[in-house]
Design an enzyme around this catalytic site. Sequence first.
Site, PDB file in Angstrom:
ATOM      1  N   GLN A 124      47.794  68.041  18.179  1.00 19.46           N
ATOM      2  CA  GLN A 124      47.050  68.766  19.210  1.00 19.46           C
ATOM      3  C   GLN A 124      45.649  69.095  18.704  1.00 19.46           C
ATOM      4  O   GLN A 124      45.516  69.778  17.683  1.00 19.46           O
ATOM      5  CB  GLN A 124      47.815  70.055  19.540  1.00 19.46           C
ATOM      6  N   GLY A 125      44.609  68.613  19.368  1.00 17.50           N
ATOM      7  CA  GLY A 125      43.234  68.880  18.942  1.00 17.50           C
ATOM      8  C   GLY A 125      42.577  69.931  19.816  1.00 17.50           C
ATOM      9  O   GLY A 125      41.898  69.592  20.788  1.00 17.50           O
ATOM     10  N   TYR A 126      42.816  71.180  19.492  1.00 23.09           N
ATOM     11  CA  TYR A 126      42.232  72.275  20.288  1.00 23.09           C
ATOM     12  C   TYR A 126      41.201  73.047  19.465  1.00 23.09           C
ATOM     13  O   TYR A 126      40.017  73.053  19.757  1.00 23.09           O
ATOM     14  CB  TYR A 126      43.313  73.250  20.753  1.00 23.09           C
ATOM     15  N   SER A 159      47.879  70.468  12.951  1.00 24.39           N
ATOM     16  CA  SER A 159      49.074  70.134  12.181  1.00 24.39           C
ATOM     17  C   SER A 159      49.510  68.716  12.541  1.00 24.39           C
ATOM     18  O   SER A 159      49.296  68.266  13.672  1.00 24.39           O
ATOM     19  CB  SER A 159      50.200  71.141  12.427  1.00 24.39           C
ATOM     20  N   GLU A 242      53.516  77.850  24.363  1.00 21.61           N
ATOM     21  CA  GLU A 242      53.513  77.957  22.907  1.00 21.61           C
ATOM     22  C   GLU A 242      53.671  79.418  22.488  1.00 21.61           C
ATOM     23  O   GLU A 242      54.422  79.749  21.591  1.00 21.61           O
ATOM     24  CB  GLU A 242      52.215  77.388  22.327  1.00 21.61           C
TER      25      GLU A 242
END
Lengths: 398, 353
Positions: A124-126, A159, A242
Amino acid sequence: MDLSYGPEYDAFRDEVRSFLTARGADAPQDRAKPSENTRAWQRTLIEHGYAARTIPKEYGGYGAEPDILKSRIIAEEFAQARVNRGLGGQGIAMLVPTLLEVGTEEQRQQFIPPTLTGEMTWCQGYSEPGAGSDLASLRTSAVLDGDEWVINGQKIWTSTAHIADWMFALVRTEPEAPKHQGISFLLLRMDTPGIEVRPLVDMTGTANFNEVFFTDVRVPKGQIVGNRGEGWQVANAILRHERDSLGDPNATLTRLNALTELMKTETMGGQRLIDHPTYRDRLMRIQGRVMAMRFNDMRILSSNINKSGDTALARMVVKLQGTELRHDLEALGIDVMGELGLGYGKDNPYVRDGGSWQFHYMFYLGLIIGGGTSQIQKNIISERGLGMPKEPKLPATR
Amino acid sequence: MDFGLSEEQTLLQDSVNRFLEAEAPLTRVREFAEQQTSDDVWEGLASLGVAGLTIGESAGGVGLTAFDAALVSESLGYHTTPSPYVGSAVIAPMALTRSGHEEHPLLGDLAAGTATVGLALNEAVAARADAGINGNGEILNGKALYVHDFGAANYLVADQDQRLYLVDAGAHGLARQPLANIDQTRVSGALEFRDTPATCLSDDADLLATLIDVGRVMLAADSLGAAQCMLDQAVAYAKEREQFNRPIASFQAVKHMCAEMAAALEPCRAMVWYAAHAIDAAPDEIRVTACHTKAHTSEVATFVAKTATEVHGGMGFTDLVGLHYWFKRIGYNRQMLGAPELIREEAALAQGL
């Protein structure tokens, strides 16, 4: 108040138990990294409806009607039997529900089936170095050039970026729009030229996270989920998900039982740790807190099933209370062992429980910060839960 | 599966709350604090059915459960209502019915709200050096301290062998000494027994333990209500009070204090519900859940009492706002029938630890 699940569910529980008795021994230990073993186990679980349970059959799921209690029973029984629940990770937990909600038919067909079986893994690229709690200020840009997005910028706290096949990312596509309206949700292959992944070693001594750098990374135009500029809404629907999953009191109960066991078996000066009055009282205090969070969880579960009761506040407090409680619990596991609690690493013959007390003590400090810090949680609770006003905004400094 | 309040339970709590808002506001609590009587409030509650809440219909009661009783206890805590509720409406009826005295004439009077029962049970939890009750099944000697609802016409008393007695307040050889306590919404006192005749209701140690646990759940519910009211008052005050040209509720320092109170308190609600439910539905779990529920709720309520007072700034410290009535009520509940450390140890022992 009626805490029985009813005959239909008791029968379902028996069914899950029989499966676990018959097949539980086949389960691999490893859950995080898909190997041929874990993928085979995942396929078995999907076939029996214990993984991807409510994902439609046409996308490779089991296709059951959503049933909160049945899902809960599966979770309880697998935890009880300590059997691998199949693949987790952000692709299954977050991307699949997102695609089901806002993806195109083509995207669902292309991405959901291989994600469920572990053939396609995701990160996940946030977060970015300059966009943490204020995520919507993210600056990684994507500019349309013909049929491709050209991405430049940096992500952090990513991660599994070093092992993932794909990333779902939030990028700024409309630099002139207000910050929440200028973001889009893109999917990209991690082997695309211009992507560099650097492991980020944290205080536990492990690289649980990575930094990801983008230099002129070119991604096909169609790999956008939802409309241009609507990425914030797309992401928000699952961010809430989440937050709900952090601080789960049932996982904390498992650790509490391990701590109780440790204190019953470990001695100092010939005395069991559990017989030491101060340690004993600290354990009991933690047990009381765990109990409160478990009943809070049952209240939320019931409200989900029956669509009744005002549980908004009960939900908002779970991440804050749950992660702080878990951190305190792990701290007690270290404290009761005195100098023995210092042990860490694999080669130390005196280390207890594989060093897990020290590891979780630090890791849960990470979770107090990650997924919306405790301070952000308190803003949410006071503003949305108690109706208190937002802090007035200062004029922008840049 | 349903973990929550039924429609009837919500209605019950609403009706008690409405009555207390109208008939027992803070001005009434202040009057009580000076005169130590609240007969009219209790009469009103009795006419709502609160006095006979847990008493069977054949004896003139409403026949509801201990769970329902805890919800009323929460409401009484929310309004810091002075009343002989816990002893008279919850513990005494349960003591009589569970000890084979279903036909006892006192039950009808309790249901009507005309009889009251105080609780001299602290000595059964842990007797202090200058207290303790010696009984032989008929006659009592010794002293009970900080008797709950001291103004009652009867008392439940436990002796050294966990026998449970009913004693008339006017019994021969019984000396009564009022004791001022920090919580002016509750009446306390000492009872001194000298060859005092008493009716032995039960010699069942388990029953006595259960009654004490039920009392703990009721006190926990009272603290839950009192703490919720303090939080509500703190939030309301912070939204109204302005400093530096803005409501103090817009300062994160103040918001986070309120968020911490809410985050700690909200799970106590589910905990109190479960513990109260367990009294009738899961007797095996009462010991551990009641001890943990009272201990944990007391810790949280103590934190809320301090923090909500701080949110009020200097006004929180005054008698003018009256916040101290809730503060002290929470303090009282914390000490009675076993303070947190003591009953956490009981919880540990009950689990075989």
